[in-house]
Enzyme design. Structure first.
Site, PDB file in Angstrom:
ATOM      1  N   HIS A 101       1.210  -3.762   6.316  1.00 57.52           N
ATOM      2  CA  HIS A 101      -0.133  -3.554   5.782  1.00 57.52           C
ATOM      3  C   HIS A 101      -0.235  -4.215   4.414  1.00 57.52           C
ATOM      4  CE1 HIS A 101      -3.956  -1.924   4.946  1.00 57.52           C
ATOM      5  NE2 HIS A 101      -3.722  -0.630   4.943  1.00 57.52           N
TER       6      HIS A 101
ATOM      7  N   HIS B 148      -3.485 -12.271  12.069  1.00 62.13           N
ATOM      8  CA  HIS B 148      -4.185 -11.031  11.712  1.00 62.13           C
ATOM      9  C   HIS B 148      -4.560 -10.266  12.971  1.00 62.13           C
ATOM     10  CE1 HIS B 148      -7.153  -8.339   9.886  1.00 62.13           C
ATOM     11  NE2 HIS B 148      -6.543  -8.604   8.758  1.00 62.13           N
TER      12      HIS B 148
ATOM     13  N   ASP C 123      -3.224 -12.360   2.486  1.00 68.87           N
ATOM     14  CA  ASP C 123      -1.994 -12.344   1.690  1.00 68.87           C
ATOM     15  C   ASP C 123      -1.435 -13.735   1.396  1.00 68.87           C
ATOM     16  OD1 ASP C 123      -1.702  -9.509   1.512  1.00 68.87           O
ATOM     17  OD2 ASP C 123      -1.272  -9.541   3.646  1.00 68.87           O
TER      18      ASP C 123
END
Ligand code: COA
Length: 402
Positions: free
Chosen positions: A225, A266, A323
């Site tokens: 996460h 994702h 990210d």
């Protein structure tokens, strides 16, 4: 009345709608993210983190007067209670910043005068205090663990600028503070991600807001996460340390070993994450300014190589996520890897609180209900439906031969 059991086991609730929400929306095919009806690109370009937080809490953008008042309230709530800071000074300096943050949340609860007031106004006040104080806790812990003095907030700075000041003790220039501000906007909400669901699940028991937020911090700490940006940075640093020049070859070997490229892919987006596009621009902007283009350039080289290698394997939907480029941005801003997930929390606190309020008052659906899923028992039955308790002294005889 017999309960209907819907069998959707071991799929991590993927594709299962468990509630309605009016807070945010994702279209994973088209790469769209919306907060309360507004596109993330529009908010990142034109809004600020306090204004976006107001939007998440109150469902509408504030008038100039409402925004000024909200920013003033946020500033006024930034100072941590003394006992929280004194307690943190006793903690082992090796504690991970996410553990320190999670431990600080109930301490903040103890100092909240509205803790058990469940009126909407009281919950909005708690949400504001949490949004003001989570970054202060992150900054304080980072300084305490280095043996540095905890800095008081600077009321002349924006929310994001003050976060950088309290963390590093250097007043950032306006552009740098704005980059931080945009990062906070980008991470502020993302529908029913794991940590938001954890918050909502906890407060569905009518626990207070801080109990929900503590659960959210715990859920965010996992590498599937919130922890992925730190892993991206480790990957970039390792490539530089090893002096790798053939990036395509490096990616190919990694994929052949069945290893993943961190920061790509994702669960919901099947195209480039809209936040990654904005972070890519910010990473190059910061890299240019600070002479550290190496990080965004290396990230981009991995992106191109990975896209080529993955599409050669028939996978065109694994693209940069939030990210991928945020690792470079946070690194250039000066954050060590283990603080990166905390920045995520300092932003996501706005979304968590908005979701907690929506959950408590059933704002998006008629009746809030306690989350109570089922599990199927696949353990033992010794007899028809249960086992018979055997006293300890008789268990040896009853135990099967080794
Ligand atoms: N690099 C290489 N291959 C990847 C990949 C990546 N980053 N992400 C997914 N894949 C591959 C898997 O190996 C799998 O291949 P297989 O079918 O040949 O076994 C396939 O794509 C599907 O993977 P799965 O994990 O089932 O897909 P998902 O949509 O649930 O995955 C993530 C989502 C985020 C867990 C996954 O993309 C990932 O692990 N990414 C890296 C970690 C990361 O950046 N996390 C932050 C997310 S915001």
């Amino acid at each position: 009345m017999a309960e209907r059991t819907v069998r959707t086991k071991n799929i991590g609730l993927r594709g299962i709608a468990v509630a309605d929400t009016k807070i945010s929306y994702i279209d994973g095919e088209r790469g769209v993210l919306i907060y309360r009806g507004y596109r993330i690109e529009d908010l990142a370009e034109n809004s600020t983190f306090p204004e976006t937080t107001y939007l998440l809490f109150y469902e509408v953008l504030p008038t100039p007067e409402q925004l000024t008042a909200f920013e003033g309230d946020l500033r006024a709530a930034r100072t941590l209670p003394d006992f929280v800071v004194e307690s943190m000074k006793q903690w082992p300096r090796s504690a991970h910043p996410m553990d320190a943050l999670q431990a600080a949340v109930p301490l903040l609860a103890m100092a909240d005068p509205d803790l058990f007031d469940e009126s909407r106004q009281a919950n909005l006040r708690k949400a504001l205090r949490l949004t003001a104080r989570i970054p202060a806790v992150v900054a304080a812990w980072h300084r305490i663990r280095q043996g540095l003095e905890v800095l008081p907030p600077d009321d002349t700075l924006t929310h994001a600028g003050n976060f950088l000041w309290q963390t590093f003790g250097i007043v950032p220039d306006a552009d740098t503070a704005r980059v931080m501000d945009i990062c906070l906007i980008l991470h502020a909400d993302h529908t029913f991600n794991a940590s938001t669901f954890a918050c909502r699940e906890v407060v569905s028991t009518r626990a207070h807001m801080y109990a929900g937020v503590a659960a959210g911090v715990g859920a965010l700490s996992g590498e599937l996460h919130g922890g992925a940006n730190a892993r991206v940075m480790e990957m970039l640093q390792k490539i530089v340390e090893d002096g790798v020049t053939d990036i395509q070859g490096w990616v190919r070997e990694r994929l052949e070993r069945k290893e993943r490229i961190m920061g790509m892919g994702h669960a919901v987006y099947k195209t480039m994450d809209p936040r990654a596009k904005i972070l890519k621009r910010l990473a190059f902007q910061l890299g240019e300014k600070t002479g550290q283009r190496i990080w965004p350039e290396l990230t981009e080289a991995i992106e191109k190589a990975a896209m080529a290698e993955l599409s050669a394997r028939g996978k065109t939907d694994i693209q940069p996520n939030v990210d991928f480029y945020s690792a470079s941005v946070y690194h250039i801003l000066g954050f060590p890897g283990d603080l990166m997930t905390c920045i995520f929390a300092a932003s996501r606190i706005a979304g968590w609180c908005a979701h907690i309020i929506e959950e408590k008052y059933g704002d998006a659906q008629g009746k809030p209900a306690l989350y109570r899923p089922q599990a199927e028992y696949v353990g033992d039955y010794c007899g028809k439906l249960d086992c018979e308790y055997i006293p300890p002294e008789k268990r040896r005889d009853a135990a099967p031969a080794a």
